[in-house]
Motif scaffolding. Structure first.
Motif, mmCIF file in Angstrom:
data_model
loop_
_atom_site.group_PDB
_atom_site.id
_atom_site.type_symbol
_atom_site.label_atom_id
_atom_site.label_comp_id
_atom_site.label_asym_id
_atom_site.label_seq_id
_atom_site.Cartn_x
_atom_site.Cartn_y
_atom_site.Cartn_z
ATOM 1 N N MET A 1 0.883 -1.237 -0.052
ATOM 2 C CA MET A 1 0.040 0.066 0.174
ATOM 3 C C MET A 1 0.930 1.094 -0.001
ATOM 4 S SD MET A 1 -2.851 1.222 2.706
ATOM 5 C CE MET A 1 -4.122 0.042 2.340
ATOM 6 N N LYS A 2 0.811 2.170 -0.804
ATOM 7 C CA LYS A 2 1.451 3.440 -0.965
ATOM 8 C C LYS A 2 0.845 4.406 0.017
ATOM 9 C CE LYS A 2 2.723 2.417 -5.900
ATOM 10 N NZ LYS A 2 2.380 3.215 -7.089
ATOM 11 N N LYS A 3 1.654 5.461 0.320
ATOM 12 C CA LYS A 3 1.179 6.603 1.011
ATOM 13 C C LYS A 3 -0.106 7.136 0.570
ATOM 14 C CE LYS A 3 2.589 10.787 3.208
ATOM 15 N NZ LYS A 3 3.372 12.086 3.338
ATOM 16 N N SER A 4 -0.406 7.554 -0.780
ATOM 17 C CA SER A 4 -1.563 7.982 -1.046
ATOM 18 C C SER A 4 -2.776 6.935 -0.920
ATOM 19 C CB SER A 4 -1.597 8.141 -2.720
ATOM 20 O OG SER A 4 -1.149 7.332 -3.554
ATOM 21 N N GLU A 5 -2.649 5.762 -1.210
ATOM 22 C CA GLU A 5 -3.474 4.757 -0.968
ATOM 23 C C GLU A 5 -3.938 4.700 0.520
ATOM 24 O OE1 GLU A 5 -2.393 1.811 -4.639
ATOM 25 O OE2 GLU A 5 -1.609 1.248 -2.624
ATOM 26 N N LEU A 6 -2.941 4.854 1.501
ATOM 27 C CA LEU A 6 -2.980 4.826 2.975
ATOM 28 C C LEU A 6 -4.005 6.109 3.424
ATOM 29 C CD1 LEU A 6 -2.620 3.621 5.615
ATOM 30 C CD2 LEU A 6 -0.398 4.719 5.844
ATOM 31 N N VAL A 7 -3.515 7.033 2.860
ATOM 32 C CA VAL A 7 -4.383 8.296 3.152
ATOM 33 C C VAL A 7 -5.679 8.405 2.512
ATOM 34 C CG1 VAL A 7 -4.415 11.015 2.445
ATOM 35 C CG2 VAL A 7 -2.382 10.035 3.103
ATOM 36 N N ALA A 9 -7.678 5.506 2.551
ATOM 37 C CA ALA A 9 -8.365 4.610 3.319
ATOM 38 C C ALA A 9 -8.575 5.033 4.412
ATOM 39 C CB ALA A 9 -7.687 3.297 3.437
ATOM 40 N N MET A 10 -7.643 5.772 5.239
ATOM 41 C CA MET A 10 -7.640 6.332 6.506
ATOM 42 C C MET A 10 -9.002 7.526 6.274
ATOM 43 S SD MET A 10 -3.642 6.599 7.772
ATOM 44 C CE MET A 10 -4.239 7.751 9.299
ATOM 45 N N ALA A 11 -8.757 8.228 5.341
ATOM 46 C CA ALA A 11 -9.710 9.297 5.206
ATOM 47 C C ALA A 11 -11.196 8.579 5.185
ATOM 48 C CB ALA A 11 -9.569 10.213 3.997
ATOM 49 N N SER A 17 -11.025 14.702 5.811
ATOM 50 C CA SER A 17 -10.747 15.063 4.537
ATOM 51 C C SER A 17 -9.527 14.459 4.296
ATOM 52 C CB SER A 17 -10.687 16.567 4.376
ATOM 53 O OG SER A 17 -9.401 17.016 5.377
ATOM 54 N N LYS A 18 -8.892 14.269 3.132
ATOM 55 C CA LYS A 18 -7.788 13.633 2.847
ATOM 56 C C LYS A 18 -6.751 14.570 3.177
ATOM 57 C CE LYS A 18 -9.122 11.092 -1.195
ATOM 58 N NZ LYS A 18 -9.193 10.554 -2.620
ATOM 59 N N ALA A 19 -6.682 15.875 3.269
ATOM 60 C CA ALA A 19 -5.729 16.866 3.749
ATOM 61 C C ALA A 19 -5.437 16.803 5.054
ATOM 62 C CB ALA A 19 -6.346 18.326 3.223
ATOM 63 N N ASP A 20 -6.481 16.715 5.864
ATOM 64 C CA ASP A 20 -6.248 16.518 7.259
ATOM 65 C C ASP A 20 -5.615 15.227 7.589
ATOM 66 O OD1 ASP A 20 -7.556 18.920 7.659
ATOM 67 O OD2 ASP A 20 -9.468 17.977 8.391
ATOM 68 N N VAL A 21 -5.946 14.132 7.005
ATOM 69 C CA VAL A 21 -5.440 12.937 7.331
ATOM 70 C C VAL A 21 -4.018 12.859 6.810
ATOM 71 C CG1 VAL A 21 -5.441 10.347 6.518
ATOM 72 C CG2 VAL A 21 -7.636 11.619 7.022
ATOM 73 N N LYS A 23 -1.902 15.678 6.755
ATOM 74 C CA LYS A 23 -1.354 16.163 7.692
ATOM 75 C C LYS A 23 -0.977 15.541 8.778
ATOM 76 C CE LYS A 23 -3.162 20.588 6.563
ATOM 77 N NZ LYS A 23 -4.222 21.740 7.101
ATOM 78 N N ALA A 24 -2.167 14.660 9.552
ATOM 79 C CA ALA A 24 -1.908 13.909 10.556
ATOM 80 C C ALA A 24 -0.918 12.746 10.483
ATOM 81 C CB ALA A 24 -3.269 13.311 11.000
ATOM 82 N N LEU A 25 -0.774 12.348 9.187
ATOM 83 C CA LEU A 25 -0.020 11.213 8.829
ATOM 84 C C LEU A 25 1.429 11.704 8.769
ATOM 85 C CD1 LEU A 25 0.767 8.138 8.380
ATOM 86 C CD2 LEU A 25 0.216 8.631 5.738
ATOM 87 N N ASP A 26 1.639 12.896 8.179
ATOM 88 C CA ASP A 26 3.143 13.500 8.171
ATOM 89 C C ASP A 26 3.656 13.906 9.553
ATOM 90 O OD1 ASP A 26 3.095 13.280 5.252
ATOM 91 O OD2 ASP A 26 2.431 15.331 4.836
ATOM 92 N N ALA A 27 2.520 14.320 10.387
ATOM 93 C CA ALA A 27 3.081 14.781 11.575
ATOM 94 C C ALA A 27 3.370 13.464 12.467
ATOM 95 C CB ALA A 27 1.904 15.245 12.517
ATOM 96 N N PHE A 28 2.972 12.243 12.308
ATOM 97 C CA PHE A 28 3.207 11.177 12.940
ATOM 98 C C PHE A 28 4.526 10.738 12.433
ATOM 99 C CE2 PHE A 28 3.703 6.442 12.711
ATOM 100 C CZ PHE A 28 3.572 6.220 13.943
ATOM 101 N N VAL A 29 4.991 10.788 11.221
ATOM 102 C CA VAL A 29 6.059 10.211 10.747
ATOM 103 C C VAL A 29 7.200 11.300 11.298
ATOM 104 C CG1 VAL A 29 7.434 9.983 8.541
ATOM 105 C CG2 VAL A 29 5.299 9.138 8.715
ATOM 106 N N SER A 30 6.864 12.455 11.189
ATOM 107 C CA SER A 30 7.905 13.456 11.780
ATOM 108 C C SER A 30 8.266 13.082 13.163
ATOM 109 C CB SER A 30 7.490 14.743 11.621
ATOM 110 O OG SER A 30 8.426 15.748 12.254
ATOM 111 N N VAL A 31 7.213 12.998 14.293
ATOM 112 C CA VAL A 31 7.574 12.822 15.533
ATOM 113 C C VAL A 31 8.153 11.344 15.562
ATOM 114 C CG1 VAL A 31 6.125 12.588 17.633
ATOM 115 C CG2 VAL A 31 5.514 14.307 16.450
ATOM 116 N N ALA A 32 7.635 10.460 15.180
ATOM 117 C CA ALA A 32 8.048 8.985 15.077
ATOM 118 C C ALA A 32 9.645 9.100 14.915
ATOM 119 C CB ALA A 32 7.413 7.938 14.297
#
Length: 90
Positions: A1-7, A9-11, A17-21, A23-32
């Motif tokens: 599953m690619k990042k766009s597909e994950l976004v 599915a999560m949305a 919205s896909k934009a909010d998801v 942002k949240a995914l990018d924030a998680f990756v950055s913090v992790a």
């Protein structure tokens, strides 16, 4: 599953919205990434843990030439699945 597909599915699953998801995914990756770089362990109950491990210097053999070389010590990320994830998959 690619990042766009994950976004996507999560949305759909979270009714966001896909934009909010994204942002949240990018924030998680950055913090992790920052936490793992600092040597911390990340545990998500029911999913698993990410931990930084160290691999010592070792000798490796080039399969083509048979020459023995030294491989430098390095750090790597280890993922250990949680019980909930294991049960879901099995």
């Amino acid at each position: 599953m690619k990042k766009s597909e994950l976004v996507d599915a999560m949305a759909q699953k979270a009714n966001l919205s896909k934009a909010d998801v994204k942002k949240a995914l990018d924030a998680f990756v950055s913090v992790a990434t920052g936490a793992l770089k600092g040597g911390d362990c990340i545990g998500i109950v029911g999913f698993g843990t990410f931990d930084v491990m160290e691999r010592g210097e070792r000798n490796v053999r080039n399969p083509r030439s048979g020459q023995v070389m030294k491989c430098a010590a390095k750090k790597y990320v280890k993922f250990k699945p949680g019980v909930g994830l294991k049960n879901t998959i099995n």
